[in-house]
Every structure is written in structure tokens, then in C-alpha cells.
Scaffold this motif. Structure first.
Motif, short mmCIF file in Angstrom:
data_model
loop_
_atom_site.label_atom_id
_atom_site.label_comp_id
_atom_site.label_asym_id
_atom_site.label_seq_id
_atom_site.Cartn_x
_atom_site.Cartn_y
_atom_site.Cartn_z
N GLY A 355 -0.27 -16.57 47.33
CA GLY A 355 0.42 -15.52 46.61
C GLY A 355 2.09 -15.99 46.24
O GLY A 355 2.20 -16.94 46.60
N ARG A 356 2.64 -15.05 45.47
CA ARG A 356 4.06 -15.43 45.24
C ARG A 356 4.95 -15.04 46.25
O ARG A 356 4.56 -14.37 47.31
N PRO A 357 6.08 -15.50 46.89
CA PRO A 357 6.98 -15.16 47.63
C PRO A 357 7.34 -13.72 47.51
O PRO A 357 7.39 -13.19 46.55
N GLU A 358 7.12 -12.96 48.92
CA GLU A 358 7.33 -11.67 49.00
C GLU A 358 5.88 -10.92 48.08
O GLU A 358 6.15 -9.68 47.82
N GLY A 359 5.05 -11.63 47.98
CA GLY A 359 3.86 -10.90 47.34
C GLY A 359 3.12 -9.86 48.10
O GLY A 359 3.40 -9.87 49.38
N HIS A 360 2.07 -9.31 47.51
CA HIS A 360 1.48 -8.36 48.23
C HIS A 360 -0.03 -8.51 48.36
O HIS A 360 -0.58 -9.09 47.25
N VAL A 361 -0.84 -7.95 49.16
CA VAL A 361 -2.16 -8.09 49.34
C VAL A 361 -2.71 -6.63 49.44
O VAL A 361 -2.08 -5.75 50.16
N TRP A 362 -3.80 -6.38 48.38
CA TRP A 362 -4.42 -4.73 48.76
C TRP A 362 -6.02 -5.13 48.91
O TRP A 362 -6.57 -5.84 48.41
#
Ligand code: ADP
Length: 444
Positions: A355-362
Motif C-alpha cells: 500500500g501507499r504510506p498511510e494507505g487503507h485496507v477495506w
């Protein structure tokens, strides 16, 4: 009998069958021909005697014959006798002269005189109350013995030729049909002797049973070759992956032994050795788990699992940050909870890892007709369309320079294996730079 080849056995069987049939047919022909010949002769005799009877008149002791009367017609000799059995008209055939056959009205019968058989028929022509004459027809019985002899002679000449033809024909057909079988066993032997799985059976044209069998064997060889190749590749990859941390540990130990390290350097070396040992141990446990899954020993007890609850407890346990779970209604499947946890953990870990830095996962859980869906989506680096097929392969990594982040390219291979072990499958949608969506489809 067991040591005789199948080809020879079939040929023998067909030949014996033909021989039996030919003998039966000959016997039948003999029987029919003699019966038909005798019946035809009897009919001829009866017709001739009856037609002659029409031409004879005998009144007051005077015998007269019409123009249509014939003493000899179609082999039948007609004789006229008085009531006291004295010959009145006609010439007795020479060989029949000695016969003393009594008169029987309207009966056709066989009378033997020496070697020769005769057919005899008498008709009584009455004249008044007391007087009359006998009309007798005599003809030589048809020579059935000679017919039989002729037939047997022809058979003795024709039968051996016919049998040789039948045996040769059967053998050629059977041998031709069995050719793919020879080819199958030769190829199997060649594979077993030379351990060369690239060999294939040369397929003859046609679609008979043996060609289909050969075709099936070729497909089998192809699958075997592919799985052997995959196995070889797997062993090579696994040993390569294990060799890397081992060489790092070895190098670090040698360096530490050779040079005096400061306490800080030593601490750094120990921490590196520890990291590599952890990596190795993870790799070994992943390999072990995959092998067990392949052998079918890992999915021992499927039980009802509520997917929302499982994901929530996993997130709590792992203390994931920046994750959102969407599960509007409970979705229960029959599955091994430990394996589904591992699958979800692999997908969520990847979501953060790539993911990107500070990215999210749903994570989203829902149910469609007949399927439970577990979706893991991220807003990370994404996977290019060319790579999307390959990421499921064991040890495949898109960017090998990131291998040090703990993975060895086994995570997604295991995810797919777990899905398949539950009768399900995985799908992947991804756009580079936007993110990826991995979905587990499980049958309900
Ligand atoms: P590992 O993560 O150990 O390298 P995986 O089998 O889990 O192995 O993944 C294989 C490859 O697929 C990774 O190397 C990575 O390049 C790519 N990949 C997996 N998940 C994602 C993701 N969520 N986003 C982008 N790429 C991913």
C-alpha cells in the motif's frame, strides 16, 4: 493359454468359429439338398402317374390309351398291370425287374433293389365293381450320396483356403487395431527406462478406442511432465530461498569470528541473524503448510464459520491500523477457521505491505446467490495486467527487491490453495497506482 498373445487368441477364436460355422453350414446344405431332391422327384413321379391315369381307359377287359399317354417321361417309367398283377403294358426298367413290390394305391415310397433305390407309386383304375388295372410309376431315386460326395470334395478344396483367408484377415485387422497399444507400451517403457516424460505416443489417424486411449495417455504424460517440471521448479526455488538467509547468517558469523566487532556492531549482527532466522522459520512453516494442504491433511474439520466475526477477531488480534470492515449481515460458511484466518491475514498484510504510506485496507463480506464473498481492497501500488496472472505462482514476486520485507512470494499461492481446498476460487482486479481488490468466492 495365458502366455498366448491377445492378438493370437482373437485370431484363433475367430478361425475356430469360422470353421464350426462352415461345417454346420455344409451339413445343413447336405440335408436340404437331399430332402429337396427326393421331394422334387416324388412330385414329378406322382404328377406323371396321375396324368397317365387320365389317358387310360379299361372297360370290359379292353385296355386303351389316349395320345397323351407316355411310357417314359422325365425319368418316370409307367407300367400297367392287371388286377392279378400281370404286366399288361410298358417296359420294366432292367434293374427293377427282380423287385417284387406289392401294389399300394396312391402311396409314393422308396424301394431298394440291390444297390439302387427306386421311387414307386401305384394308382388303381377301377372298372365296374370287381375289375380294374394298376398304373405304376417307377423312377430311379435321386443319387443324394453322389451330391454329398461332390459337396464334400468342393468343401475339402475350398475350406482350407477359406480358413487361411479368414485367419490371415482376422490377424491383420487385429494387429492393426492393436498397433496403438504396442505404441503405448513402448512409449511407457521408454519413459520408464529413460525417465523422459517428453516422449509421446505417435497417434495413428482415426478415432477408435485405442486411438482415444493413446490420446488419453498423451494427455496424462503431458500433465505428468508439467507437474514434474513444476515440482522441480518448486524444489529449486525453495532451496534458493532457504539458501539466501543461510548464506547471510554464515557470512555474518564468519565476519564476527574474524574481526573484532564493537558491542554495537555485535548487537547489529545478532539482530540480523535473528531476522534471517525468523524469515527462514516463516518460510519453512509456509512450505510445510502448503505441502499439508496439497496432501489434503490440513483441512481436517470444516465447521460453520461466521466470516464477519472471524475477520473482526483477526483485526483485534493483529491490531491492524487504518482498516475498515463492512459486513452488513452475518455470512456463515462451512470452512476450516484457521485456514480462512491465514488467507485473510495474508491478503490484509499484502494490502498494507504493497500500500501507499498511510494507505487503507477495506474488508467487505457479503453473500450472493450460492456464494459467500470475502473482499480485501487496498489503495496501494496495484498490479499491472501482465503480472496479475503470475502473482498466484509460488515464489513469484513482482518486485524482487522488496523480498526482504518478509515474504518469499508464497502468500498468494497459499491463498489460492486454501480457496481451492474449500471448493472456492480467487479473483483479482487491480489498477496500477490506484489499488487492488482480491476476492474469495466460497460456495454456500
Ligand atoms: P510476497 O508478498 O511474499 O512477495 P505474495 O504471494 O503474497 O508474496 O505476493 C506475490 C506478489 O504479488 C508480491 O510480490 C507483490 O508484488 C504482488 N502483490 C501481492 N499483493 C499485492 C497488493 N495488495 N498490491 C500490490 N501487489 C501485490
Amino acid at each position: 493359454m495365458n502366455h498366448i498373445s491377445v492378438k493370437l487368441r482373437i485370431t484363433l477364436w475367430l478361425t475356430v468359429l469360422m470353421l464350426t460355422l462352415a461345417i454346420l453350414l455344409m451339413g445343413f446344405m447336405l440335408f436340404i439338398s437331399s430332402t429337396v431332391a427326393t421331394q422334387t422327384a416324388m412330385q414329378e413321379l406322382s404328377q406323371t402317374v396321375q396324368s397317365n391315369l387320365q389317358q387310360v381307359s379299361y372297360t370290359d377287359g379292353a385296355l386303351s390309351m389316349g395320345d397323351g399317354f407316355s411310357y417314359y417321361h422325365s425319368g418316370v417309367t409307367t407300367l400297367i398291370y392287371s388286377k392279378s398283377e400281370t404286366l399288361l403294358a410298358g417296359q420294366i426298367p432292367v434293374a427293377f425287374t427282380g423287385a417284387s413290390e406289392s401294389f399300394q394305391n396312391g402311396v409314393t415310397r422308396t424301394v431298394s433293389v440291390g444297390e439302387q433305390d427306386y421311387l414307386v407309386m401305384d394308382l388303381w383304375l377301377a372298372s365296374g365293381w370287381e375289375d380294374g388295372v394298376w398304373i405304376r410309376g417307377v423312377m430311379a431315386a435321386p443319387d443324394t450320396e453322389q451330391t454329398a460326395k461332390n459337396l464334400i470334395t468342393v468343401a475339402l478344396i475350398a475350406l482350407p483356403a477359406f480358413l487361411v483367408l479368414a485367419a490371415a484377415g482376422s490377424y491383420i485387422i487385429v494387429r492393426k487395431s492393436f498397433k496403438p497399444l504396442d505404441s503405448i507400451s513402448a512409449t511407457a517403457a521408454a519413459i520408464s527406462e529413460a525417465s523422459d516424460l517428453s516422449q509421446r505416443i505417435a497417434l495413428p489417424p482415426g478415432r477408435d478406442e485405442f486411438t482415444r486411449l493413446a490420446d488419453t495417455f498423451n494427455q496424462l504424460f503431458q500433465r505428468l511432465e508439467r507437474s514434474f517440471e513444476a515440482e522441480k521448479q518448486f524444489t529449486a526455488d525453495a532451496s534458493h530461498e532457504l539458501r539466501t538467509p543461510v548464506s547471510i547468517i554464515k557470512g555474518a558469523c564468519e565476519y564476527a569470528e574474524k574481526y573484532d566487532e564493537t558491542p554495537e556492531e555485535r548487537a547489529e549482527t545478532i539482530s540480523m541473524i535473528y531476522r534471517q532466522a525468523v524469515r527462514m522459520s516463516g518460510l519453512i512453516s509456509q512450505l510445510l503448510s502448503m505441502t499439508r494442504l496439497e496432501q489434503g491433511t490440513e483441512i481436517a474439520k470444516p465447521e460453520p464459520v461466521e466470516l464477519g466475526e472471524l475477520i473482526r477477531s483477526l483485526c483485534q488480534e493483529q491490531d491492524y491500523q487504518r482498516i475498515e470492515i463492512e459486513c452488513p449481515a452475518p455470512v456463515t460458511v462451512q470452512a476450516d477457521p484457521a485456514l480462512i484466518r491465514r488467507l485473510a491475514a495474508n491478503l490484509i498484510d499484502n494490502g498494507f505491505k504493497y500500500g501507499r504510506p498511510e494507505g487503507h485496507v477495506w474488508v467487505s463480506i457479503r453473500q450472493t446467490e450460492g456464494e459467500a464473498l470475502l473482499e480485501v481492497r487496498d489503495d496501494g501500488i496495484g498490479i499491472s495486467p501482465e503480472e496479475q496472472e503470475k502473482v498466484w505462482q509460488r515464489f513469484y514476486q513482482v518486485d524482487t527487491s522488496r523480498g526482504d520485507e518478509g515474504g518469499a512470494g508464497l502468500g498468494l499461492a497459499m491463498v489460492q490453495q486454501i480457496a481451492q481446498a474449500h471448493g472456492g476460487y480467487m479473483t483479482l482486479e487491480s489498477v496500477p497506482g490506484i489499488g487492488s481488490r482480491f476476492t474469495l468466492h466460497l460456495p454456500l
